[in-house]
Design a protein around this motif. Structure first.
Motif, PDB file in Angstrom:
ATOM      1  N   LEU A   1     -13.510  -0.518   0.250  1.00  0.00           N
ATOM      2  CA  LEU A   1     -13.046   0.678  -0.440  1.00  0.00           C
ATOM      3  C   LEU A   1     -12.978   0.432  -1.944  1.00  0.00           C
ATOM      4  O   LEU A   1     -12.277  -0.469  -2.415  1.00  0.00           O
ATOM      5  CB  LEU A   1     -11.672   1.103   0.096  1.00  0.00           C
ATOM      6  N   LEU A   2     -13.715   1.270  -2.670  1.00  0.00           N
ATOM      7  CA  LEU A   2     -13.790   1.125  -4.123  1.00  0.00           C
ATOM      8  C   LEU A   2     -12.454   1.474  -4.773  1.00  0.00           C
ATOM      9  O   LEU A   2     -11.787   2.438  -4.394  1.00  0.00           O
ATOM     10  CB  LEU A   2     -14.881   2.058  -4.661  1.00  0.00           C
ATOM     11  N   SER A   3     -12.058   0.673  -5.746  1.00  0.00           N
ATOM     12  CA  SER A   3     -10.815   0.961  -6.459  1.00  0.00           C
ATOM     13  C   SER A   3     -10.912   0.453  -7.891  1.00  0.00           C
ATOM     14  O   SER A   3     -11.839  -0.268  -8.239  1.00  0.00           O
ATOM     15  CB  SER A   3      -9.623   0.330  -5.738  1.00  0.00           C
ATOM     16  N   GLU A   4      -9.964   0.882  -8.698  1.00  0.00           N
ATOM     17  CA  GLU A   4      -9.971   0.516 -10.109  1.00  0.00           C
ATOM     18  C   GLU A   4      -8.629  -0.117 -10.454  1.00  0.00           C
ATOM     19  O   GLU A   4      -7.580   0.372 -10.024  1.00  0.00           O
ATOM     20  CB  GLU A   4     -10.196   1.777 -10.958  1.00  0.00           C
ATOM     21  N   VAL A   5      -8.656  -1.192 -11.229  1.00  0.00           N
ATOM     22  CA  VAL A   5      -7.414  -1.839 -11.658  1.00  0.00           C
ATOM     23  C   VAL A   5      -6.804  -0.987 -12.767  1.00  0.00           C
ATOM     24  O   VAL A   5      -7.412  -0.790 -13.809  1.00  0.00           O
ATOM     25  CB  VAL A   5      -7.694  -3.263 -12.195  1.00  0.00           C
ATOM     26  N   ILE A   6      -5.622  -0.444 -12.522  1.00  0.00           N
ATOM     27  CA  ILE A   6      -5.053   0.401 -13.569  1.00  0.00           C
ATOM     28  C   ILE A   6      -3.844  -0.242 -14.245  1.00  0.00           C
ATOM     29  O   ILE A   6      -3.339   0.257 -15.236  1.00  0.00           O
ATOM     30  CB  ILE A   6      -4.684   1.803 -13.041  1.00  0.00           C
ATOM     31  N   ARG A   7      -3.375  -1.375 -13.710  1.00  0.00           N
ATOM     32  CA  ARG A   7      -2.303  -2.084 -14.398  1.00  0.00           C
ATOM     33  C   ARG A   7      -2.300  -3.531 -13.925  1.00  0.00           C
ATOM     34  O   ARG A   7      -2.517  -3.797 -12.741  1.00  0.00           O
ATOM     35  CB  ARG A   7      -0.945  -1.424 -14.107  1.00  0.00           C
TER      36      ARG A   7
ATOM     37  N   VAL B   1       0.868  -1.181   0.000  1.00  0.00           N
ATOM     38  CA  VAL B   1       0.000   0.000   0.000  1.00  0.00           C
ATOM     39  C   VAL B   1       0.898   1.222   0.000  1.00  0.00           C
ATOM     40  O   VAL B   1       1.812   1.311   0.826  1.00  0.00           O
ATOM     41  CB  VAL B   1      -0.878   0.057   1.278  1.00  0.00           C
ATOM     42  N   PHE B   2       0.708   2.140  -0.944  1.00  0.00           N
ATOM     43  CA  PHE B   2       1.419   3.413  -0.863  1.00  0.00           C
ATOM     44  C   PHE B   2       0.551   4.502  -1.448  1.00  0.00           C
ATOM     45  O   PHE B   2       0.119   4.427  -2.584  1.00  0.00           O
ATOM     46  CB  PHE B   2       2.805   3.350  -1.522  1.00  0.00           C
ATOM     47  N   GLY B   3       0.262   5.501  -0.609  1.00  0.00           N
ATOM     48  CA  GLY B   3      -0.660   6.557  -1.022  1.00  0.00           C
ATOM     49  C   GLY B   3      -1.989   5.940  -1.401  1.00  0.00           C
ATOM     50  O   GLY B   3      -2.514   5.097  -0.674  1.00  0.00           O
ATOM     51  N   ASN B   4      -2.521   6.333  -2.544  1.00  0.00           N
ATOM     52  CA  ASN B   4      -3.796   5.794  -2.978  1.00  0.00           C
ATOM     53  C   ASN B   4      -3.651   4.541  -3.829  1.00  0.00           C
ATOM     54  O   ASN B   4      -4.603   4.092  -4.443  1.00  0.00           O
ATOM     55  CB  ASN B   4      -4.586   6.847  -3.762  1.00  0.00           C
ATOM     56  N   MET B   5      -2.420   3.991  -3.874  1.00  0.00           N
ATOM     57  CA  MET B   5      -2.189   2.805  -4.688  1.00  0.00           C
ATOM     58  C   MET B   5      -2.092   1.580  -3.804  1.00  0.00           C
ATOM     59  O   MET B   5      -1.527   1.619  -2.721  1.00  0.00           O
ATOM     60  CB  MET B   5      -0.867   2.933  -5.450  1.00  0.00           C
ATOM     61  N   VAL B   6      -2.625   0.492  -4.338  1.00  0.00           N
ATOM     62  CA  VAL B   6      -2.526  -0.787  -3.650  1.00  0.00           C
ATOM     63  C   VAL B   6      -2.051  -1.805  -4.687  1.00  0.00           C
ATOM     64  O   VAL B   6      -2.487  -1.773  -5.829  1.00  0.00           O
ATOM     65  CB  VAL B   6      -3.906  -1.201  -3.083  1.00  0.00           C
TER      66      VAL B   6
ATOM     67  N   PHE C   1       4.541  15.179 -16.164  1.00  0.00           N
ATOM     68  CA  PHE C   1       3.270  14.596 -16.590  1.00  0.00           C
ATOM     69  C   PHE C   1       3.578  13.312 -17.342  1.00  0.00           C
ATOM     70  O   PHE C   1       4.638  13.172 -17.956  1.00  0.00           O
ATOM     71  CB  PHE C   1       2.514  15.560 -17.510  1.00  0.00           C
ATOM     72  N   PRO C   2       2.636  12.340 -17.317  1.00  0.00           N
ATOM     73  CA  PRO C   2       2.904  11.101 -18.051  1.00  0.00           C
ATOM     74  C   PRO C   2       2.970  11.354 -19.554  1.00  0.00           C
ATOM     75  O   PRO C   2       2.388  12.316 -20.055  1.00  0.00           O
ATOM     76  CB  PRO C   2       1.709  10.217 -17.700  1.00  0.00           C
ATOM     77  N   ALA C   3       3.661  10.486 -20.253  1.00  0.00           N
ATOM     78  CA  ALA C   3       3.837  10.657 -21.694  1.00  0.00           C
ATOM     79  C   ALA C   3       2.506  10.579 -22.430  1.00  0.00           C
ATOM     80  O   ALA C   3       2.362  11.123 -23.512  1.00  0.00           O
ATOM     81  CB  ALA C   3       4.793   9.589 -22.226  1.00  0.00           C
ATOM     82  N   TYR C   4       1.514   9.916 -21.808  1.00  0.00           N
ATOM     83  CA  TYR C   4       0.216   9.772 -22.479  1.00  0.00           C
ATOM     84  C   TYR C   4      -0.742  10.910 -22.134  1.00  0.00           C
ATOM     85  O   TYR C   4      -1.929  10.845 -22.439  1.00  0.00           O
ATOM     86  CB  TYR C   4      -0.418   8.422 -22.135  1.00  0.00           C
TER      87      TYR C   4
ATOM     88  N   LEU D   1      -3.692  12.724 -12.874  1.00  0.00           N
ATOM     89  CA  LEU D   1      -3.019  11.767 -13.762  1.00  0.00           C
ATOM     90  C   LEU D   1      -1.536  11.685 -13.432  1.00  0.00           C
ATOM     91  O   LEU D   1      -0.934  10.616 -13.407  1.00  0.00           O
ATOM     92  CB  LEU D   1      -3.155  12.200 -15.229  1.00  0.00           C
ATOM     93  N   ARG D   2      -0.949  12.862 -13.185  1.00  0.00           N
ATOM     94  CA  ARG D   2       0.488  12.916 -12.902  1.00  0.00           C
ATOM     95  C   ARG D   2       0.821  12.169 -11.620  1.00  0.00           C
ATOM     96  O   ARG D   2       1.783  11.407 -11.563  1.00  0.00           O
ATOM     97  CB  ARG D   2       0.936  14.378 -12.794  1.00  0.00           C
ATOM     98  N   GLU D   3      -0.024  12.373 -10.601  1.00  0.00           N
ATOM     99  CA  GLU D   3       0.246  11.700  -9.328  1.00  0.00           C
ATOM    100  C   GLU D   3       0.170  10.192  -9.469  1.00  0.00           C
ATOM    101  O   GLU D   3       1.023   9.461  -8.971  1.00  0.00           O
ATOM    102  CB  GLU D   3      -0.772  12.154  -8.274  1.00  0.00           C
ATOM    103  N   VAL D   4      -0.865   9.732 -10.172  1.00  0.00           N
ATOM    104  CA  VAL D   4      -1.036   8.298 -10.349  1.00  0.00           C
ATOM    105  C   VAL D   4       0.144   7.726 -11.128  1.00  0.00           C
ATOM    106  O   VAL D   4       0.704   6.691 -10.776  1.00  0.00           O
ATOM    107  CB  VAL D   4      -2.371   8.010 -11.072  1.00  0.00           C
ATOM    108  N   SER D   5       0.512   8.437 -12.183  1.00  0.00           N
ATOM    109  CA  SER D   5       1.621   7.980 -13.014  1.00  0.00           C
ATOM    110  C   SER D   5       2.913   7.894 -12.203  1.00  0.00           C
ATOM    111  O   SER D   5       3.703   6.965 -12.341  1.00  0.00           O
ATOM    112  CB  SER D   5       1.783   8.938 -14.191  1.00  0.00           C
ATOM    113  N   GLY D   6       3.089   8.878 -11.326  1.00  0.00           N
ATOM    114  CA  GLY D   6       4.277   8.889 -10.476  1.00  0.00           C
ATOM    115  C   GLY D   6       4.322   7.675  -9.559  1.00  0.00           C
ATOM    116  O   GLY D   6       5.355   7.030  -9.394  1.00  0.00           O
ATOM    117  N   ARG D   7       3.180   7.337  -9.005  1.00  0.00           N
ATOM    118  CA  ARG D   7       3.091   6.176  -8.125  1.00  0.00           C
ATOM    119  C   ARG D   7       3.403   4.889  -8.867  1.00  0.00           C
ATOM    120  O   ARG D   7       3.978   3.960  -8.323  1.00  0.00           O
ATOM    121  CB  ARG D   7       1.690   6.063  -7.522  1.00  0.00           C
TER     122      ARG D   7
END
Ligand code: ADP
Ligand code: MG
Length: 655
Positions: free
Chosen positions: A37-43, A8-13, A359-362, A343-349
């Motif tokens: 806790l609701l979450s979305e699979v991002i990778r 677990v780190f920040g909002n990422m699990v 910012f992410p390349a996408y 987006l940037r924060e998520v990408s950083g995580r």
């Protein structure tokens, strides 16, 4: 499908699972106290799934269980969306506050639609009818609209109506039809359906080229940098330049059916402000609460980053849903910079390779993907609908060279750039008339707009020259050009958002005033000196300013414009560029012509407009009194009926 949390780190699990988890599907992280806790699979990487949690992750532990669903992050669509205030996950905020007290509790999710409300359903299909996805099965009244209850959007093939409910009162969860595929498969249908927010909802015969002007009633936008129904635009501007105020003015006055405000607040206070002011606003067209045709999806910077990322998708999906009913919807996203930061924060995580400014390349493709969801469409039954997207951008320090502004400028159709200098000078709305642009054609013929653009550019050049060489260094003609540009800025580009008449200028009125202004600026003047030029334009400026505050009966104005056009055609004048759109446009669209301008401002004299107009006509006739012997003669040739200045010009107007 289950898994276990391994980090677990920040909002990422990160969770480990033996099951086949799908990218962008939903998962629930089960906290030890039972909160889900609701979450979305991002990778997904082999057995590891990275999840973005839409809540505070405090309290989650390694070893806690994760429950995976096949479903994507979705919204519930159905009657009752209008008038609501939602968070980015479609939790109704008022009810959420009632349910959990002032502070939102993690893991509490509420239905987006009220389960107990009954809707008066009228069936529009009969047993045995064949339907395809989005086909109207029946309607229910929702506020001032007829809400279409549609066949499921995910239907791949046509189906037959096996059963349909009779006229009556039903709740969103009640079955109102059963569809059959002929192979023995039956599908029950309710008034509500789910749709994944990240997938565009567009079930249509074809996409239409967006060309119909979207009249916002903000003059600088409609006349100079127009937007169209189904188009896209952006409002970049530094902090305090007026982005949010401009979005609110547009939400109130734009000639659209439904407005969806995605408030990605800079600060919590700003979002609270939206929530407080919107329900109090009246819809100028219906006289009822503006909220009846509005949905607010909001997030504050205090909410988790992932919820902020989801909110613009939730909002655009709702806009697409109402488009599917043949309505024109406007999505206002304020501000997309906060979304990009999410987006940037998520990408950083995720430890992705960062692009420009981390910012992410996408980033650019995400921005493009968002704006591409705008568009005008023709439905299968021939009706049309549109989604227009207007996003504000708040670049740090007002520097438009940063990635979010640049990525946005590449994809939008109009750029309403706000300028710090104009805001500081209180020239509102602070849209920069020299920097902004639009690829769309609006309500003013483009050669007329071009004439004014050249004037503004020339005026600016003279002003800059003057700062170098001083007032003595320029000719009277140059000085007059600058005064003309200043005159146009003061009486047309600037608009008082707090005056009930000036705040919103209708299409015909804009066309009319624009023409009057052209007559003023195209006139030949004979000034003795700079001061003479300045005094002349300050005088006519006062007339036009007062005109802006005078209400006008729009039906009478239409008639006046038609008469004037005819008179000028009769005189065989060729100096007026052709192509003024017909003043009857609004009627042609089948909308009621309304004299609401007059009703709303009963306290103001309805004749004032016409009296000021007489004085403006006299000014134009005599070139503000500068016309000398030969010029006066020329003027009277232009308007033979008006040779005697003492005769009131209303003789023409009231004919
Ligand atoms: P931003 O969203 O760009 O940070 P705001 O829209 O909140 O800026 O505007 C900041 C302030 O500027 C407002 O509180 C208001 O006082 C003033 N302002 C902005 N636009 C207008 C306008 N059209 N008319 C009058 N005042 C305005
Ligand atoms: Mg703002």
């Amino acid at each position: 499908m289950n898994g276990k949390i391994v980090a677990v780190f920040g909002n990422m699990v990160i969770a480990e699972t033996a099951d086949d988890v799908v990218q962008n599907s939903v998962g629930y992280c089960i906290r030890s106290d039972g909160a889900r806790l609701l979450s979305e699979v991002i990778r997904v990487r082999g057995k590891l799934a990275d999840l973005q949690v839409f809540e505070e992750t405090r309290g989650l532990r390694v070893g806690d269980e994760v429950e995976f669903r096949e479903q994507m992050l979705s919204v519930t669509l159905g009657p009752g969306l209008l008038g609501n205030v939602y968070d980015g996950l479609q939790n109704p905020l008022h009810e959420l506050a009632e349910e959990t007290g002032y502070f939102l509790t993690a893991g509490v999710y509420l239905d987006g639609l009220r389960a107990e409300t009954k809707w008066a359903f009228t069936p529009k299909v009969a047993q045995g009818d064949t339907v395809r996805a989005a086909h109207t099965l029946g309607t229910v009244p929702e506020g001032i609209f007829e809400h279409h209850v549609m066949a499921p959007f995910d239907m791949q093939k046509e189906m037959t109506v096996a059963q349909v409910a009779g006229e009556g009162e039903y709740a969103v969860g009640d079955q109102i039809a059963v569809l059959s595929d002929g192979a023995g498969n039956e599908r029950p249908v309710t008034m509500a359906q789910e749709w994944p927010v990240k997938r565009p909802l567009n079930i249509s015969k074809r996409r239409l080229m967006p060309t119909e002007p979207l009249v916002t009633r903000v003059r600088i936008i409609d006349s100079m940098f127009p937007i169209v129904r189904g188009g896209t635009y952006c409002i970049p501007g530094p902090f305090g330049a007026g982005k949010t105020v401009l979005q609110h003015i547009t939400a109130k006055h734009a000639e659209m059916d439904i407005v969806i405000v995605a408030a990605c607040g800079e600060r919590a206070g700003e979002v609270v402000e939206v929530l407080r002011t919107f329900p109090e606003l009246d819809d100028p067209r219906t006289g009822r609460s503006l909220m009846e045709r509005t949905i607010i999806v909001c997030n504050t910077s205090a909410m988790p980053v992932a919820a902020r990322e989801a909110s613009v998708y939730t909002a655009v999906t709702m806009a697409e849903y109402y488009r599917q009913m043949g309505l024109n919807t406007l999505l206002l996203a304020d501000s997309t910079s906060r979304w990009a930061q999410a987006l940037r924060e998520v990408s950083g995580r995720l430890e992705e390779i960062p692009g420009e400014e981390a910012f992410p390349a996408y980033l650019e493709s995400r921005i493009a993907g968002f704006y591409e969801r705008a568009g005008a469409i023709e439905l299968y039954d021939g009706r049309t609908g549109s989604v227009t997207i207007g996003g504000s951008v708040s670049p740090a320090g007002g520097n438009f060279e940063e990635p979010v502004t640049q990525g946005t400028l590449k994809v939008v159709g109009a750029f309403e750039g706000l300028s710090k200098q104009r805001a500081d000078a209180r020239r509102y709305p602070a849209v920069d008339p020299l920097e902004s642009w639009s690829r769309y054609v609006g309500i003013i013929a483009s050669e007329k707009v071009q004439r004014i653009r050249n004037l503004l550019r020339r005026g600016n050049e003279v002003r800059q020259m003057m700062t170098v060489v001083g007032e003595e260094g320029i000719t009277v003609d140059e000085y007059a050009e600058m005064q003309k540009a200043e005159f146009f800025d003061n009486v047309y580009l600037q608009q008082n958002a707090f005056d009930e008449v000036d705040a919103a200028t209708r299409r015909e009125r804009q066309q009319f005033i624009f023409d009057m202004i052209l007559e003023v600026v195209n006139r030949d003047y004979d000034f003795q000196d700079n001061d003479h030029a300045r005094r002349t334009f300050v005088g006519v400026q006062d007339l036009f300013r007062n005109l802006n505050y005078a209400p006008v009966d729009i039906v009478r104005l239409r008639k006046h414009m038609a008469d004037r056009e005819q008179a000028q055609a009769g005189e065989g004048r060729h100096d007026r560029p052709a192509g003024t759109p017909a003043p009857q446009d609004e009627q042609a669209e089948g909308r009621e012509p309304s004299d609401r301008d007059r009703i709303e401002t009963e306290d103001r004299d309805p004749e004032e407009f016409w009296r000021i107009l007489d004085r403006i006509n006299a000014f134009i006739r005599t070139a503000g009194g500068t016309a000398k012997g030969d010029a006066t003669q020329k003027a009277s040739e232009d308007e033979p009926k008006q040779a005697d200045e003492a005769e009131p010009a209303s003789a023409v107007n009231d004919k």
